[in-house]
Design a protein around this motif. Sequence first.
Motif, PDB file in Angstrom:
ATOM      1  N   SER A 284      -2.134   6.351   5.137  1.00 27.52           N
ATOM      2  CA  SER A 284      -3.317   6.180   5.982  1.00 27.52           C
ATOM      3  C   SER A 284      -3.909   4.783   5.825  1.00 27.52           C
ATOM      4  O   SER A 284      -4.286   4.130   6.808  1.00 27.52           O
ATOM      5  N   VAL A 285      -3.952   4.300   4.602  1.00 26.61           N
ATOM      6  CA  VAL A 285      -4.477   2.952   4.379  1.00 26.61           C
ATOM      7  C   VAL A 285      -3.531   1.907   4.965  1.00 26.61           C
ATOM      8  O   VAL A 285      -3.953   0.901   5.538  1.00 26.61           O
ATOM      9  N   ALA A 286      -2.220   2.155   4.841  1.00 27.17           N
ATOM     10  CA  ALA A 286      -1.255   1.227   5.427  1.00 27.17           C
ATOM     11  C   ALA A 286      -1.364   1.188   6.942  1.00 27.17           C
ATOM     12  O   ALA A 286      -1.255   0.127   7.562  1.00 27.17           O
ATOM     13  N   SER A 287      -1.603   2.344   7.559  1.00 27.88           N
ATOM     14  CA  SER A 287      -1.785   2.375   9.018  1.00 27.88           C
ATOM     15  C   SER A 287      -3.053   1.643   9.429  1.00 27.88           C
ATOM     16  O   SER A 287      -3.076   0.949  10.450  1.00 27.88           O
ATOM     17  N   ALA A 288      -4.121   1.782   8.641  1.00 27.53           N
ATOM     18  CA  ALA A 288      -5.360   1.064   8.954  1.00 27.53           C
ATOM     19  C   ALA A 288      -5.174  -0.444   8.851  1.00 27.53           C
ATOM     20  O   ALA A 288      -5.671  -1.215   9.685  1.00 27.53           O
ATOM     21  N   LEU A 289      -4.436  -0.885   7.829  1.00 29.22           N
ATOM     22  CA  LEU A 289      -4.169  -2.317   7.697  1.00 29.22           C
ATOM     23  C   LEU A 289      -3.303  -2.820   8.844  1.00 29.22           C
ATOM     24  O   LEU A 289      -3.530  -3.912   9.372  1.00 29.22           O
TER      25      LEU A 289
ATOM     26  N   ASP B 236      -0.471   4.433   0.110  1.00 26.91           N
ATOM     27  CA  ASP B 236      -1.098   5.464   0.933  1.00 26.91           C
ATOM     28  C   ASP B 236      -0.774   5.212   2.395  1.00 26.91           C
ATOM     29  O   ASP B 236      -1.087   4.136   2.927  1.00 26.91           O
TER      30      ASP B 236
ATOM     31  N   ARG C  13       5.063  -2.008   1.827  1.00 24.74           N
ATOM     32  CA  ARG C  13       4.880  -3.000   2.878  1.00 24.74           C
ATOM     33  C   ARG C  13       5.776  -4.213   2.668  1.00 24.74           C
ATOM     34  O   ARG C  13       6.304  -4.785   3.610  1.00 24.74           O
TER      35      ARG C  13
ATOM     36  N   LEU D 286       0.848  -1.191   0.000  1.00 28.43           N
ATOM     37  CA  LEU D 286       0.000   0.000   0.000  1.00 28.43           C
ATOM     38  C   LEU D 286       0.878   1.234   0.000  1.00 28.43           C
ATOM     39  O   LEU D 286       1.772   1.375   0.850  1.00 28.43           O
TER      40      LEU D 286
END
Length: 549
Positions: free
Chosen positions: A31-36, A29, A429, A27
């Motif tokens: 923010s998306v990586a932090s959410a995952l 992004d 990642r 990922l």
Amino acid sequence: MTELLPTRQAADLRRAVIDYVTTAISLADPSVASALDAFLTDERSGIFLGPYLRTRLPFAGGSDAAAARELVPSLPGGFEPYAHQAAAFSRLTTSPEAPGEQDEAGFRLPQPTIVTTGTGSGKTESFLYPVLDHAARAKKAGIGGIKALILYPMNALANDQAGRLAKLLTEKPAYQGLTAALYTGEASHEPSTVVTADSLITDREMIRGSAPDVLLTNYKMLDQLLLRRADRPLWEASAASLRYLVLDEFHTYDGAQGTDVGMLLRRLRLVLDQIAPGRVHLTPVATSATLGDGADAAAAMLDFARTVFGTDIGEDAVITETRVDLDEFVRPSREVTADHAGEAAGEGPSLSPAQFPAAASMATAVRPHLEPGTPLDAEALTAHVLDVLWTADGGERASTIAAQRGLPPARPPPRPPPRRPDPPRDLPRHRAARARRHRAAVGDPAAHRRGLHHRPARRALPRARPRSSTPKLLPEPRSAPVAARDHPRGPRRDHRPRLPLVRRARGGRGPRPARHLLPPLRPLRLGRHHPRRRRRPRPAPRHHPQGRR
């Protein structure tokens, strides 16, 4: 033995899944990586919850082990049956001393039995020991043929029980001389003619020629045994001696499979009645996992068994599990605690169990000991758990008071290994996971400063001295490619060999191919249907005086 701890196994499995997911999903992004990352690693709202521990009371033992041994005299030494096993022994025994109807040989006729208990309750022993005891008794009386037919829903279960039965027949003196066979499609590939410590009889000609005492198979192979004319002598020798028809994992025979098995068992009974009319005494036996609690579950299991076996089965045939009562289970511990408290009444503060031990406190006390990579100290772990479950008078720690009375003193929990810094979040990642795996392998906290790929630096080539105007040939970096006619994919567009490189004189722009060293190029031959092949226009047809040819 620390590798077998469930907590450490769960931690290793969680770490492996996280590494796999983070490597496969890249990922860009943040923010998306932090959410995952939060979805994978958060302990409360993440994907991994647990591991959960289920504690249940043990199964109740039989009231009288000596009475069970009278029913089944060949029980192994030291075997103490549970209450449901003792109840199954009383229904399945063929001992002449047991009350009940007897057959022509003077043996008691077993009664239909359905054992429905939980996992690890010994359902197999509930029918296996009475079956082997009857087979040994009939063998001594000179009765041949099959005594028990055991059906399994899968070959994996049949193979597992075959190894277990082979070990019993070869190690226990009471079962010496008994024969057992495994009749499946897989077993026929490696035929065996005798019972060994690892396998049963699997040779089909041997099974047909000498009927074994116990036959293990599945319902599909039983269908073949009933169809083939070559297997007819097997049933002719076993029609009057067959006493037990056992269906293991009875709860799996539902739907269309249950209908097929029900019709198959009715065909088996018809074949036996045709061979030995009036002398067939086939007892249905089934083992199943618990399908519920209460009388409704037992009634449903009973109706299902009547439908599959096609015979009338009494209501007392269903045997359920019996567990120890809670007060009975904790009574010995309370008595020991009370005795120790009375002996140490004048020695200092007393210990009392905590009323409501907090789960968070237990997790805090246990986590440092069960962290992967740390040595396990059982004494220290016991002491810290004792501090959570017990309280002491005067504000002292329970482990300290217990140490004064014989328990080893509590030592501080081992410190977990220092956590190595993670790579920056904005990196892909898969590269971050690769860096973490490398740091875990080399054990170097500072390895991430030398780059994520951790490849050794390339050695700089010595600078050339292009002062001479004479070109210098360099060795070829690679071997020349194969000829065009020998290429596995056919002719290529550029089938020329690789050129050696020469360095330009001063003022040039780097190496260039030495084209003057090449042989003259051959004309390129394209296929007939190649898109780049220019097609010649077809000539106009010539007129022949005698007509078109």
